[in-house]
Design a protein around this motif. Structure first.
Motif, PDB file in Angstrom:
ATOM      1  N   ASN A   1      36.887  37.180  49.887  1.00  0.00           N
ATOM      2  CA  ASN A   1      37.943  36.678  50.242  1.00  0.00           C
ATOM      3  C   ASN A   1      38.512  35.021  49.510  1.00  0.00           C
ATOM      4  OD1 ASN A   1      39.700  34.758  52.160  1.00  0.00           O
ATOM      5  ND2 ASN A   1      40.599  36.620  52.219  1.00  0.00           N
ATOM      6  N   ASN A   2      39.562  34.746  49.250  1.00  0.00           N
ATOM      7  CA  ASN A   2      39.750  33.607  48.233  1.00  0.00           C
ATOM      8  C   ASN A   2      39.785  32.259  49.301  1.00  0.00           C
ATOM      9  OD1 ASN A   2      42.312  35.541  48.816  1.00  0.00           O
ATOM     10  ND2 ASN A   2      43.431  33.582  48.554  1.00  0.00           N
ATOM     11  N   GLU A   3      40.108  32.639  50.698  1.00  0.00           N
ATOM     12  CA  GLU A   3      40.188  31.456  51.194  1.00  0.00           C
ATOM     13  C   GLU A   3      38.945  31.133  52.163  1.00  0.00           C
ATOM     14  OE1 GLU A   3      43.527  30.849  53.882  1.00  0.00           O
ATOM     15  OE2 GLU A   3      44.618  31.906  52.733  1.00  0.00           O
TER      16      GLU A   3
ATOM     17  N   THR B   1      39.428  47.239  44.030  1.00  0.00           N
ATOM     18  CA  THR B   1      38.987  45.994  44.575  1.00  0.00           C
ATOM     19  C   THR B   1      39.462  44.867  43.639  1.00  0.00           C
ATOM     20  OG1 THR B   1      37.104  44.715  45.493  1.00  0.00           O
ATOM     21  CG2 THR B   1      36.751  45.876  43.650  1.00  0.00           C
ATOM     22  N   ASP B   2      40.119  43.900  44.440  1.00  0.00           N
ATOM     23  CA  ASP B   2      40.713  42.689  43.836  1.00  0.00           C
ATOM     24  C   ASP B   2      39.402  41.695  43.851  1.00  0.00           C
ATOM     25  OD1 ASP B   2      41.485  40.023  43.658  1.00  0.00           O
ATOM     26  OD2 ASP B   2      43.148  40.174  44.908  1.00  0.00           O
ATOM     27  N   ALA B   3      38.935  41.625  42.730  1.00  0.00           N
ATOM     28  CA  ALA B   3      37.655  41.065  42.460  1.00  0.00           C
ATOM     29  C   ALA B   3      37.735  39.454  41.875  1.00  0.00           C
ATOM     30  CB  ALA B   3      36.565  41.707  41.727  1.00  0.00           C
ATOM     31  N   VAL B   4      39.097  39.159  42.188  1.00  0.00           N
ATOM     32  CA  VAL B   4      39.343  37.713  41.385  1.00  0.00           C
ATOM     33  C   VAL B   4      38.691  36.770  41.684  1.00  0.00           C
ATOM     34  CG1 VAL B   4      41.418  35.987  41.304  1.00  0.00           C
ATOM     35  CG2 VAL B   4      41.754  38.514  41.090  1.00  0.00           C
ATOM     36  N   GLN B   5      38.001  36.667  42.998  1.00  0.00           N
ATOM     37  CA  GLN B   5      37.103  35.547  43.209  1.00  0.00           C
ATOM     38  C   GLN B   5      35.667  35.637  43.137  1.00  0.00           C
ATOM     39  OE1 GLN B   5      37.915  32.375  44.264  1.00  0.00           O
ATOM     40  NE2 GLN B   5      40.092  32.665  44.441  1.00  0.00           N
ATOM     41  N   ALA B   6      35.187  37.102  42.641  1.00  0.00           N
ATOM     42  CA  ALA B   6      34.046  37.279  42.680  1.00  0.00           C
ATOM     43  C   ALA B   6      33.541  37.453  41.246  1.00  0.00           C
ATOM     44  CB  ALA B   6      33.761  38.579  43.336  1.00  0.00           C
TER      45      ALA B   6
ATOM     46  N   GLY C   1      46.956  38.212  34.361  1.00  0.00           N
ATOM     47  CA  GLY C   1      46.394  37.704  35.399  1.00  0.00           C
ATOM     48  C   GLY C   1      45.827  38.542  36.596  1.00  0.00           C
ATOM     49  N   GLY C   2      45.379  38.097  37.483  1.00  0.00           N
ATOM     50  CA  GLY C   2      45.149  38.976  38.597  1.00  0.00           C
ATOM     51  C   GLY C   2      46.073  39.449  39.337  1.00  0.00           C
ATOM     52  N   THR C   3      47.204  38.776  39.426  1.00  0.00           N
ATOM     53  CA  THR C   3      48.279  39.386  40.178  1.00  0.00           C
ATOM     54  C   THR C   3      48.855  40.708  39.538  1.00  0.00           C
ATOM     55  OG1 THR C   3      49.062  36.981  40.797  1.00  0.00           O
ATOM     56  CG2 THR C   3      50.829  38.824  40.730  1.00  0.00           C
ATOM     57  N   GLU C   4      48.985  40.582  38.045  1.00  0.00           N
ATOM     58  CA  GLU C   4      49.432  41.667  37.497  1.00  0.00           C
ATOM     59  C   GLU C   4      48.501  42.705  37.612  1.00  0.00           C
ATOM     60  OE1 GLU C   4      50.594  41.246  33.194  1.00  0.00           O
ATOM     61  OE2 GLU C   4      50.367  43.316  32.899  1.00  0.00           O
TER      62      GLU C   4
ATOM     63  N   PHE D   1      40.677  41.238  37.826  1.00  0.00           N
ATOM     64  CA  PHE D   1      40.087  39.946  37.765  1.00  0.00           C
ATOM     65  C   PHE D   1      40.928  38.998  36.773  1.00  0.00           C
ATOM     66  CE2 PHE D   1      37.248  39.925  33.942  1.00  0.00           C
ATOM     67  CZ  PHE D   1      36.864  41.230  33.712  1.00  0.00           C
ATOM     68  N   SER D   2      40.602  37.765  36.880  1.00  0.00           N
ATOM     69  CA  SER D   2      41.384  36.599  36.465  1.00  0.00           C
ATOM     70  C   SER D   2      40.526  35.646  35.489  1.00  0.00           C
ATOM     71  CB  SER D   2      42.342  36.073  37.479  1.00  0.00           C
ATOM     72  OG  SER D   2      43.036  35.172  36.823  1.00  0.00           O
ATOM     73  N   ALA D   3      40.942  35.203  34.585  1.00  0.00           N
ATOM     74  CA  ALA D   3      39.636  34.521  33.648  1.00  0.00           C
ATOM     75  C   ALA D   3      39.768  33.052  34.213  1.00  0.00           C
ATOM     76  CB  ALA D   3      40.296  34.260  32.236  1.00  0.00           C
ATOM     77  N   HIS D   4      40.968  32.543  34.731  1.00  0.00           N
ATOM     78  CA  HIS D   4      40.930  31.133  35.210  1.00  0.00           C
ATOM     79  C   HIS D   4      40.018  30.700  36.423  1.00  0.00           C
ATOM     80  CE1 HIS D   4      43.825  30.952  38.696  1.00  0.00           C
ATOM     81  NE2 HIS D   4      44.260  32.255  38.065  1.00  0.00           N
ATOM     82  N   LYS D   5      39.553  31.715  36.935  1.00  0.00           N
ATOM     83  CA  LYS D   5      38.573  31.502  38.368  1.00  0.00           C
ATOM     84  C   LYS D   5      37.196  31.306  38.046  1.00  0.00           C
ATOM     85  CE  LYS D   5      42.130  32.524  40.887  1.00  0.00           C
ATOM     86  NZ  LYS D   5      42.780  31.432  41.628  1.00  0.00           N
ATOM     87  N   PHE D   6      36.728  31.744  36.755  1.00  0.00           N
ATOM     88  CA  PHE D   6      35.320  31.287  36.093  1.00  0.00           C
ATOM     89  C   PHE D   6      35.487  30.743  34.851  1.00  0.00           C
ATOM     90  CE2 PHE D   6      36.617  35.683  34.968  1.00  0.00           C
ATOM     91  CZ  PHE D   6      36.382  35.639  33.494  1.00  0.00           C
TER      92      PHE D   6
ATOM     93  N   GLU E   1      43.998  40.345  52.646  1.00  0.00           N
ATOM     94  CA  GLU E   1      44.201  40.421  51.190  1.00  0.00           C
ATOM     95  C   GLU E   1      45.055  39.446  50.440  1.00  0.00           C
ATOM     96  OE1 GLU E   1      42.369  43.027  48.909  1.00  0.00           O
ATOM     97  OE2 GLU E   1      41.570  43.525  51.258  1.00  0.00           O
ATOM     98  N   HIS E   2      44.848  39.104  49.245  1.00  0.00           N
ATOM     99  CA  HIS E   2      45.708  38.103  48.642  1.00  0.00           C
ATOM    100  C   HIS E   2      47.045  38.690  48.570  1.00  0.00           C
ATOM    101  CE1 HIS E   2      47.603  35.695  45.177  1.00  0.00           C
ATOM    102  NE2 HIS E   2      46.672  34.939  45.366  1.00  0.00           N
ATOM    103  N   HIS E   3      48.281  37.666  48.663  1.00  0.00           N
ATOM    104  CA  HIS E   3      49.593  38.323  48.670  1.00  0.00           C
ATOM    105  C   HIS E   3      49.860  39.155  47.474  1.00  0.00           C
ATOM    106  CE1 HIS E   3      50.419  34.845  51.531  1.00  0.00           C
ATOM    107  NE2 HIS E   3      50.653  35.993  52.105  1.00  0.00           N
TER     108      HIS E   3
END
Ligand code: PLP
Length: 393
Positions: A151-153, A176-181, A70-73, A199-204, A100-102
Motif C-alpha cells: 500500500n502506498n500510504e 497486482t499494482d506493484a508501483v510501491q514495491a 506510468g502506473g496509472t495507465e 509499476f512506475s519508474a519514478h518510484k525507484f 487500492e490506489h485510485h
C-alpha cells in the motif's frame, strides 16, 4: 536551513545512472526506434536491451514487458483488458480491496457502471488482506483478482504469492499494482504466480511519465488506444527511448543494491517509528509493522490536522505527505485510513514519511528533533486537543 526529502512514495530523485543514460539518449541517440535507418535502429537496440534488463529484474520474459506512461495507465490497461476477456465468457465478477490506489479503484468503479460486480475485501485494522476471506470471495464467475502488492500510504505488503497460487489453481487472472514495491522488494512474477503486474519508474529513482505492464504470455492483450504498431501492436505512440533506458538503469541499480537498501532503509524507518512513538503521546502507527515497505512510516497524531502538520514541517525544511485528499472544497480523510477503520477525527491527523536509500541518519535525527516540537505547537492551538486533555473526547 536543513532540508529533508521524506516523500519518496510520492516520487523519488533520479539516480545518476538514469540521468546519464537519459541525457545520452536525448543528445546522441535521438532516432525514432520504429525507423528503419541506422539512427532508428540504434534507438531500437537501446529499447531492446532495456526491455531485457527490466524483464530479468522481475523474472519475466522479454516479450511480456510493455512500456506505458506510468502506473496509472498500466493499472487501467491490465484491469480493463482482463474484464473484457471475462465478459466474453460471461464472467463479470472482480475481487479487489478497499484500499487500492485510485488508478485501480476508479477503473473498478467505471466497470461497475458497465455491469461488473466488484467484491472489495476488508484489509482490517492492520492493513492486510486475509487469504481465507479472499478464498471465500471467489466465485464461478470471478474473472479477475486485483490486489495491490504494497500500500502506498501505510506500506503494508500483501500475501501476493499465496493469492496468486489460489488464482492459478482456480484459473482466475491475477493482477497486482506493484508501483510501491518494484525496486524495493524482491519480485519474481513466475515464482509468485502473478499474471499481470503494474509499476512506475519514478518510484525507484527513474524518470516520471514512464511505466511498465508485465502481462504473462498467453493472456490476450488488446490495445486500448488506436494508432501505430509500437509495443508489438499493443500500445501505440512513439517509443520513449530516453525514459525506457533510464527505467532500466534505475531498476537494475535498485535490484543490484536491494539487500543493502532494504536493511539500511528499514533501520532508518524503525528508528524513526520507535522514537516518535516514544516521544509523542497519543500517536498511532498506521498498518502492521511487518511485512511493511522498508521506507514507509505512517502516523496519526490525535488532536491535529495532517495538512497543518505538513505546512509546519515544510517550514522546517521537511517534505512529507498527509493521507488526506482535498476533494471539492472539503477535506476528506484518506480512504486508506478509513479502510483500516480509523475514526475520521484520528484519520485527519495523519502523516506519511517515506524514506529511501538517499536519506541519512542525520536527517532522521533532524525529523526526530523537529516533529515533536511541531506536533506540540499545533496541539497547543487545537481545541480538539484541549477537549482530549480534559477527557471530553
Ligand atoms: N499505484 C500506486 C500504488 C501508486 O502509489 C501510484 C502513484 O503514486 C500509482 C499507482 C500511479 O502511478 P503513476 O504516478 O506512475 O501513474
Amino acid at each position: 536551513m536543513k532540508t529533508v526529502y521524506a516523500d519518496n512514495a510520492a516520487t523519488t530523485a533520479l539516480c545518476p545512472e538514469a540521468l546519464e543514460v537519459m541525457v545520452s539518449c536525448l543528445k546522441d541517440n535521438y532516432g525514432n526506434a520504429s525507423s528503419m535507418h541506422h539512427s532508428g535502429q540504434a534507438a531500437a537496440d537501446v529499447v531492446f536491451e532495456a526491455r531485457q534488463d527490466i524483464a530479468a529484474c522481475i523474472g519475466a520474459d522479454v516479450n511480456e514487458i510493455y512500456f506505458t506512461s506510468g502506473g496509472t495507465e498500466s493499472d487501467n490497461w491490465a484491469i480493463t483488458n482482463a474484464a473484457r476477456l471475462g465478459a466474453k465468457k460471461g464472467k463479470k465478477h472482480i475481487i479487489s480491496t478497499t484500499f487500492e490506489h485510485h488508478a485501480v479503484l476508479h477503473t473498478l468503479m467505471m466497470l461497475e457502471k458497465d455491469g461488473f460486480e466488484v467484491t472489495y475485501l476488508d484489509v482490517h485494522e492492520d492493513g492486510y488482506v486475509r487469504v481465507d476471506e479472499f478464498t471465500k470471495a471467489l466465485r464461478d464467475d470471478t474473472c479477475l483478482v486485483t490486489i495491490m502488492y504494497a500500500n502506498n500510504e501505510i506500506g503494508t505488503v500483501q500475501p501476493v504469492e499465496e493469492i496468486g497460487a489460489i488464482c492459478k489453481e482456480k484459473g482466475v487472472y491475477f493482477h497486482t499494482d506493484a508501483v510501491q514495491a518494484v525496486g524495493h522488494l524482491p519480485i519474481n512474477v513466475k515464482e509468485q504466480n502473478i499474471d499481470m503486474l503494474s509499476f512506475s519508474a519514478h518510484k525507484f529513482h527513474g524518470p516520471k511519465g514512464i511505466g511498465v505492464l508485465y502481462c504473462r504470455k498467453g493472456i490476450p492483450l488488446i490495445s486500448f488506444m488506436q494508432g501505430g504498431a509500437q509495443e508489438r501492436n499493443k500500445r501505440p505512440g512513439t517509443t520513449n527511448t530516453p525514459a525506457i533506458a533510464a527505467t532500466a538503469a534505475a531498476l537494475k541499480k535498485s535490484c543490484e543494491e536491494m539487500d543493502k537498501n532494504i536493511s539500511y532503509v528499514s533501520s532508518l524507518r524503525d528508528r524513526l517509528i520507535d522514537e516518535i512513538v516514544r516521544i509523542i503521546p497519543r500517536t498511532r502507527i498506521n498498518g502492521g509493522r511487518s511485512p511493511r515497505l522498508p521506507g514507509n512510516v505512517s502516523f496519526c497524531f490525535e488532536g491535529i490536522e495532517g495538512e497543518s502538520l505538513l505546512l509546519y514541517l515544510d517550514l522546517k525544511g521537511i517534505c512529507g505527505s498527509s493521507g488526506s485528499a482535498c476533494t471539492s472544497g472539503s477535506l476528506d480523510p484518506s480512504h486508506v485510513l478509513l479502510a483500516l477503520g480509523l475514526p475520521h477525527e484520528i484519520a485527519h491527523g495523519s502523516l506519511r514519511l517515506s524514506l529511501s536509500e538517499y536519506n541519512t541518519a542525520d536527517e532522521i535525527d533532524y525529523i526526530i528533533e523537529q516533529l515533536p516540537l511541531v506536533v506540540e505547537r499545533l496541539r497547543d492551538m487545537s481545541p480538539v486537543w484541549e477537549k482530549i486533555m480534559k477527557g471530553e473526547n
